[in-house]
Design a protein around this motif. Structure first.
Motif, PDB file in Angstrom:
ATOM      1  N   LEU A   1     -43.803  30.512 -11.003  1.00 42.84           N
ATOM      2  CA  LEU A   1     -43.265  31.330 -12.097  1.00 42.84           C
ATOM      3  C   LEU A   1     -44.007  31.107 -13.405  1.00 42.84           C
ATOM      4  O   LEU A   1     -43.430  31.080 -14.482  1.00 42.84           O
ATOM      5  CB  LEU A   1     -41.776  31.059 -12.290  1.00 42.84           C
ATOM      6  CG  LEU A   1     -40.900  31.241 -11.047  1.00 42.84           C
ATOM      7  CD1 LEU A   1     -39.446  30.985 -11.387  1.00 42.84           C
ATOM      8  CD2 LEU A   1     -41.070  32.630 -10.460  1.00 42.84           C
TER       9      LEU A   1
ATOM     10  N   SER B   1     -46.978  32.260 -16.300  1.00 37.28           N
ATOM     11  CA  SER B   1     -47.210  33.540 -16.943  1.00 37.28           C
ATOM     12  C   SER B   1     -48.430  33.424 -17.851  1.00 37.28           C
ATOM     13  O   SER B   1     -48.654  32.390 -18.489  1.00 37.28           O
ATOM     14  CB  SER B   1     -45.978  33.979 -17.738  1.00 37.28           C
ATOM     15  OG  SER B   1     -46.208  35.209 -18.387  1.00 37.28           O
TER      16      SER B   1
ATOM     17  N   HIS C   1     -47.362  38.358  -5.221  1.00 41.68           N
ATOM     18  CA  HIS C   1     -46.499  37.559  -6.081  1.00 41.68           C
ATOM     19  C   HIS C   1     -47.042  37.438  -7.490  1.00 41.68           C
ATOM     20  O   HIS C   1     -46.480  36.693  -8.289  1.00 41.68           O
ATOM     21  CB  HIS C   1     -46.312  36.168  -5.484  1.00 41.68           C
ATOM     22  CG  HIS C   1     -47.555  35.316  -5.517  1.00 41.68           C
ATOM     23  ND1 HIS C   1     -48.601  35.513  -4.662  1.00 41.68           N
ATOM     24  CD2 HIS C   1     -47.904  34.294  -6.342  1.00 41.68           C
ATOM     25  CE1 HIS C   1     -49.549  34.621  -4.913  1.00 41.68           C
ATOM     26  NE2 HIS C   1     -49.154  33.879  -5.940  1.00 41.68           N
TER      27      HIS C   1
ATOM     28  N   LYS D   1     -47.802  37.698 -14.333  1.00 38.52           N
ATOM     29  CA  LYS D   1     -46.684  36.770 -14.162  1.00 38.52           C
ATOM     30  C   LYS D   1     -46.403  36.530 -12.686  1.00 38.52           C
ATOM     31  O   LYS D   1     -46.408  37.457 -11.885  1.00 38.52           O
ATOM     32  CB  LYS D   1     -45.442  37.345 -14.845  1.00 38.52           C
ATOM     33  CG  LYS D   1     -44.210  36.464 -14.776  1.00 38.52           C
ATOM     34  CD  LYS D   1     -43.058  37.118 -15.511  1.00 38.52           C
ATOM     35  CE  LYS D   1     -41.814  36.252 -15.482  1.00 38.52           C
ATOM     36  NZ  LYS D   1     -40.677  36.887 -16.189  1.00 38.52           N
TER      37      LYS D   1
ATOM     38  N   THR E   1     -43.992  35.899  -9.675  1.00 36.75           N
ATOM     39  CA  THR E   1     -42.612  36.233  -9.333  1.00 36.75           C
ATOM     40  C   THR E   1     -42.343  35.806  -7.909  1.00 36.75           C
ATOM     41  O   THR E   1     -43.240  35.822  -7.062  1.00 36.75           O
ATOM     42  CB  THR E   1     -42.344  37.747  -9.472  1.00 36.75           C
ATOM     43  OG1 THR E   1     -43.244  38.464  -8.607  1.00 36.75           O
ATOM     44  CG2 THR E   1     -42.538  38.199 -10.908  1.00 36.75           C
TER      45      THR E   1
ATOM     46  N   ASN F   1     -35.431  43.369 -13.264  1.00 35.54           N
ATOM     47  CA  ASN F   1     -36.198  42.508 -12.378  1.00 35.54           C
ATOM     48  C   ASN F   1     -35.237  41.748 -11.472  1.00 35.54           C
ATOM     49  O   ASN F   1     -34.015  41.808 -11.633  1.00 35.54           O
ATOM     50  CB  ASN F   1     -37.054  41.524 -13.182  1.00 35.54           C
ATOM     51  CG  ASN F   1     -38.214  42.208 -13.872  1.00 35.54           C
ATOM     52  OD1 ASN F   1     -38.672  43.260 -13.426  1.00 35.54           O
ATOM     53  ND2 ASN F   1     -38.678  41.636 -14.969  1.00 35.54           N
TER      54      ASN F   1
ATOM     55  N   SER G   1     -33.119  35.501 -11.423  1.00 36.60           N
ATOM     56  CA  SER G   1     -33.719  34.176 -11.313  1.00 36.60           C
ATOM     57  C   SER G   1     -32.855  33.310 -10.394  1.00 36.60           C
ATOM     58  O   SER G   1     -31.761  33.693  -9.988  1.00 36.60           O
ATOM     59  CB  SER G   1     -33.824  33.524 -12.697  1.00 36.60           C
ATOM     60  OG  SER G   1     -32.528  33.285 -13.230  1.00 36.60           O
TER      61      SER G   1
ATOM     62  N   ARG H   1     -31.769  37.742 -15.559  1.00 32.34           N
ATOM     63  CA  ARG H   1     -32.761  38.720 -15.127  1.00 32.34           C
ATOM     64  C   ARG H   1     -33.237  39.476 -16.359  1.00 32.34           C
ATOM     65  O   ARG H   1     -32.562  39.504 -17.390  1.00 32.34           O
ATOM     66  CB  ARG H   1     -32.172  39.692 -14.108  1.00 32.34           C
ATOM     67  CG  ARG H   1     -30.947  40.461 -14.601  1.00 32.34           C
ATOM     68  CD  ARG H   1     -30.418  41.419 -13.553  1.00 32.34           C
ATOM     69  NE  ARG H   1     -29.210  42.111 -13.992  1.00 32.34           N
ATOM     70  CZ  ARG H   1     -28.601  43.054 -13.294  1.00 32.34           C
ATOM     71  NH1 ARG H   1     -29.088  43.439 -12.122  1.00 32.34           N
ATOM     72  NH2 ARG H   1     -27.505  43.625 -13.754  1.00 32.34           N
TER      73      ARG H   1
END
Length: 874
Positions: free
Chosen positions: A56, A58, A86, A134, A136, A454, A457, A475
């Protein structure tokens, strides 16, 4: 790649001349977040930004001003094939931390297609303030980080170059790099992979730069091609720079001056020379002749003429690469003369200048003369045609590109393409090289985009290590953009969590009551216990003793003569009781409480019983009214208004008129009146004139002569005159200030007369009491010579200026027989006279003029001029 390196050096220096203001950004940054600001060019590897052991992460780059600059990016994709995509890439205008919302969100995932290995490179163009890549976690994936196939680390890496270009007057270095990117982007474009660069502020040469594309596509660059000032030149020698930046001008130097003529007459030859400057590390020689000549001094010579013996020659060098570095020093210098000096023969014909079509062959000869020889005649060079019959191959050539097509979408991201036609090769020529069709993305209008969430989390850790706690997950909202709808729902969710029960230590409960003493006298012990609540779930046990003891009844046991014997009085039996103690029995059935009787010693030390007291007995009727009054007070203290309060006072008037049965009834009545005064003090309950009259009547009833003995008993532990005066004064205070406007109130009963006066402080008058002609005035309260005067001078607060709201309440009470019933402070004399009480609220500053009281005092039928004055507040 050397030309790219030169461009990079220029680009890295350029940002030193640009300044902009960085906009504050809060993206809930973590140590795994990289924010790039203030750079016009850069490069990073995915391993540096997205480490293998992290998740995760960024990477964000900020455009200094989207109105003035455009951001371009070139991505070298990973060589491996990933299971899931991802790494997400998107641009946005800003981020609202309060609602976790990205404004103007637009995804670039369909442009980059990092997991699509059909193309090695991807390009994109961003016109918003922030561009973000980023990590994910894909839905339903339990393990992280993601696994790639193959799992070799180097095959998971991808690299990124980014370039910020000004929309007006972009630098030459930035345009050179951007044109290379554009050409490469178009060269690998297709309908399934449109070019991500939609337009540029640079004037590229037709939009195609072959150097970069050739390297990407694996083509070999022609060494004779040269790129200069945005134009590619054919058949030239490149001019690179040395380490100091000076440019090498490869090729021929300028011709030298013409030399001296070889003859003074009869026709001679002049020559001039030039040298070739080769390229370092390339070894390229120049194409053409090193020396050329021309005729001179053609006039005839006499027979005695002398001639120069210099040999005449034309020398040339061919375009070939010298392998031996030592030969470079000979380029551009005459070659040594070979052959018989006296010969005048032609050299062999040269190789045909072309292998097909019309070409030429040449041959040369040299003239050698001496002082006794004659002049050479004829040309030094001859030419002839060759290979006229062979047909040359014609290579395929491209026509001009067609105009770009219309965008495939009227709003949002679409694509447009252009094509070109290849003129086919002939006679064995090479086909056209390069793509026949080019495609790029376009965006001619902005479509409304609804906000979308999104993925949630992961749940946070539990807020409590034991017992009940909470977990949160969040989120982020992408968008909305260009008038789209907002994201629906919450950006944060909370749920309860329970890891385990918290240990609860044991806690002692309150001690129980002391048990009975083990002995009634002579010393005994009492015990009390307490209970430990807990422990639970592994907590600590209670600390300290569970029970404790104390000494009791340690006085000496009484002698037989110090004990009151058992005695029966009607239905009541008083049990044997030691001197100093009190025996108790239940009150009669019409009352509640206990009848008390003490055992005491006389002067000789013999125990005897005192008369029983009923101070703890309260008749049922009085008890019921007392309980109702307490309920009304409890409601008033909570701000509630109870009904039937006036009825309670009326019932007490009727009961008190019938007299009291026990001294406890008097104490109960005093308690009822105190509670009534507190209820009247509440602003939401206004007492009526009937309530005031009933209150005064109840005071008169309990001061009747038949209650004299009960008052004497009640004063042993209960109220005296002072408490009665205070009760009446509090009632006057409450009623006086609650009275409307300025008025007087008189209440006349058998045992007291009460007057309440509400006066303005700035317009007070003298008060005369009792008032003459007042209806119902009793004889005992007023004789012709009786008078009480309260001067207006006492109504002073000491303030220099008084407003209209300043008021005084003066209460005057005349008691008929209170002196006979209640014990008066500082006076043990039995008084058979009237008692007057004057109350002023608020308290005056001082008594400038004392009260004037003139009453006729009667004692045993004679006039007694004695007047006793005291202050109950003292």
């Amino acid at each position: 790649m050397r030309s790219i390196g030169s461009a990079l050096n220029l680009l890295l220096v350029s940002p030193l001349y640009f300044v902009w203001t960085v906009v504050a950004l809060d993206l809930a940054q973590t140590p795994c977040t990289t924010l790039v600001q203030g750079k016009f060019f850069g490069y990073f590897s995915s391993f540096a930004v997205f480490p293998l052991n992290s998740s995760l992460c960024s990477w964000i780059i900020q455009n200094p001003d989207p109105r003035r600059y455009t951001l371009y990016m070139k991505i070298l994709k990973p060589s491996g094939v990933c299971d899931h995509q991802h790494i997400r890439t998107y641009q946005f205008d800003s981020f609202l931390e309060s609602t976790r919302t990205y404004l103007g969100m637009e995804s670039f995932d369909d442009v980059l297609k990092l997991c699509d290995g059909s193309t090695r490179f991807a390009f994109l163009q961003s016109n918003k303030q922030f561009l973000q890549m980023k990590q994910t976690a894909p839905p339903g994936v339990d393990t992280w980080p993601m696994r790639w196939k193959p799992t070799k680390a180097q095959e998971r890496d991808f690299s990124v170059e980014y370039l910020v270009v000004g929309n007006r007057n972009p630098s030459k270095a930035a345009c050179q790099m951007l044109c290379k990117w554009l050409d490469a982007c178009l060269a690998i474009s297709s309908s399934s992979h449109p070019c991500g660069i939609m337009q540029t502020p640079c004037s590229c040469s037709g939009g195609e730069v072959l150097d970069q594309a050739s390297e990407i596509l694996g083509f070999t660059r022609k060494k004779e091609d040269c790129y200069k000032d945005g134009i590619y030149l054919e058949n030239c020698v490149s001019s690179p720079k040395d380490s100091n930046g000076a440019e090498f001008l490869g090729g021929w130097n300028s011709w030298s001056a013409w030399g001296d003529c070889t003859k003074d007459c009869g026709g001679g030859l002049q020559t001039r020379m030039r040298s070739c400057k080769p390229l370092p590390n390339e070894g390229l020689a120049c194409e053409g002749v090193l020396e050329e000549g021309r005729l001179c001094n053609r006039k005839a010579c006499n027979t005695n003429g002398r001639y120069n013996s210099r040999s005449q020659s034309l020398r040339s060098t061919d375009n070939r690469k010298r392998e031996d570095p030592d030969e470079l020093q000979h380029y551009g210098y005459p070659a040594p003369q070979i052959g018989d000096p006296a010969a005048e023969e032609w050299s062999p014909w040269s190789v045909c200048s072309t292998t097909c079509g019309e070409g030429w062959q040449t041959r040369t000869r040299f003239c050698v003369s001496s002082s006794y020889s004659t002049q050479c005649s004829g040309p030094l060079r001859e030419q002839r045609q060759c290979n006229n019959s062979a047909v040359c191959p014609v290579h395929g050539t491209w026509d001009e590109w067609s105009p770009w097509s219309l965008c495939s979408s009227t709003c949002g991201r679409g694509y447009r393409d252009r094509t070109r036609t290849c003129k086919p090769p002939q006679f064995g020529g090479n086909p056209c090289e390069g793509p026949e069709k080019q495609t790029k993305f376009c965006n001619i209008a902005l479509c409304p985009v609804d906000g979308n969430w999104n993925e949630w989390s992961s749940w946070s850790s539990c807020s409590a290590s034991c017992s009940n706690g909470t977990q949160q997950r969040t989120r982020e909202c992408n968008g909305p953009s260009y008038g789209g709808a907002e994201c629906q729902g919450h950006w944060v969710e909370t749920r309860d969590c329970f890891l385990r029960q918290c240990p609860v230590d044991g806690k002692w409960q309150a001690w129980g009551v002391w048990g009975s003493c083990t002995a009634t006298c002579g010393g005994g012990t009492q015990r009390r216990d307490r209970v430990c609540y807990g422990p639970f779930f592994g907590g600590e046990t209670c600390q300290g003793p569970k029970e404790e003891y104390k000494q009791c009844n340690d006085r000496k046991c009484p002698e037989p003569h110090e004990i009151c014997d058992e005695e029966s009085l009607g239905p009541v039996v008083w049990k044997e009781t030691p001197a100093g103690d009190a025996a108790a029995v239940r009150c009669p059935r019409n009352a509640t409480g206990l009848i008390l009787r003490r055992c005491i010693l006389d002067e000789e030390g013999i125990a005897y019983w005192e008369p029983p007291t009923y101070i703890k007995c309260v008749s049922i009727d009085y008890r019921n009214i007392q309980m109702m009054t307490r309920e009304h007070l409890a409601k008033a203290q909570r701000g509630l208004m109870g009904d039937g309060l006036s009825d309670v006072l009326q019932n007490l008037v009727e009961i008190s008129q019938d007299g009291t049965s026990y001294s406890g009834d008097l104490l109960s009545t005093m308690d009822i009146l105190r509670n009534m005064t507190e209820i009247f003090r509440r602003a939401y309950h206004s007492p009526t004139s009937g309530d005031v009259q009933n209150f005064v009547q109840i005071i008169s009833n309990i001061l009747s002569e038949e209650n004299r003995e009960k008052w004497e008993e009640a004063q042993l532990i209960g109220p005296n005159a002072r408490e009665l005066f205070r009760l009446v004064e509090d009632f006057i205070d409450v009623i006086g200030f609650r009275m409307k406007d300025f008025r007087d109130s008189y209440q006349v009963t058998d045992n007291l007369v009460l007057g309440i006066h509400k006066l303005p402080a700035n317009a007070a008058t003298d008060i005369t009491f009792p008032m003459k002609g007042w209806r119902g005035m009793v004889d005992w309260a007023k004789n012709s010579e009786d008078k009480v005067t309260v001067s207006k001078s006492i109504l002073s607060s000491g303030l220099s200026v008084l407003d209209d709201s300043s008021v005084f309440v003066v209460g005057t009470v005349l008691y008929r027989n209170v002196g006979n019933i209640l014990s008066l402070q500082r006076n043990s004399t039995v008084l058979n006279s009237k008692v007057i009480s004057v109350t002023v609220k608020p308290l005056p500053r001082s008594l400038l003029t004392p009260l004037e009281i003139e009453f006729s005092h009667l004692y045993n039928g004679t006039t007694n001029q004695t007047c006793i004055l005291w202050d109950e507040n003292d």
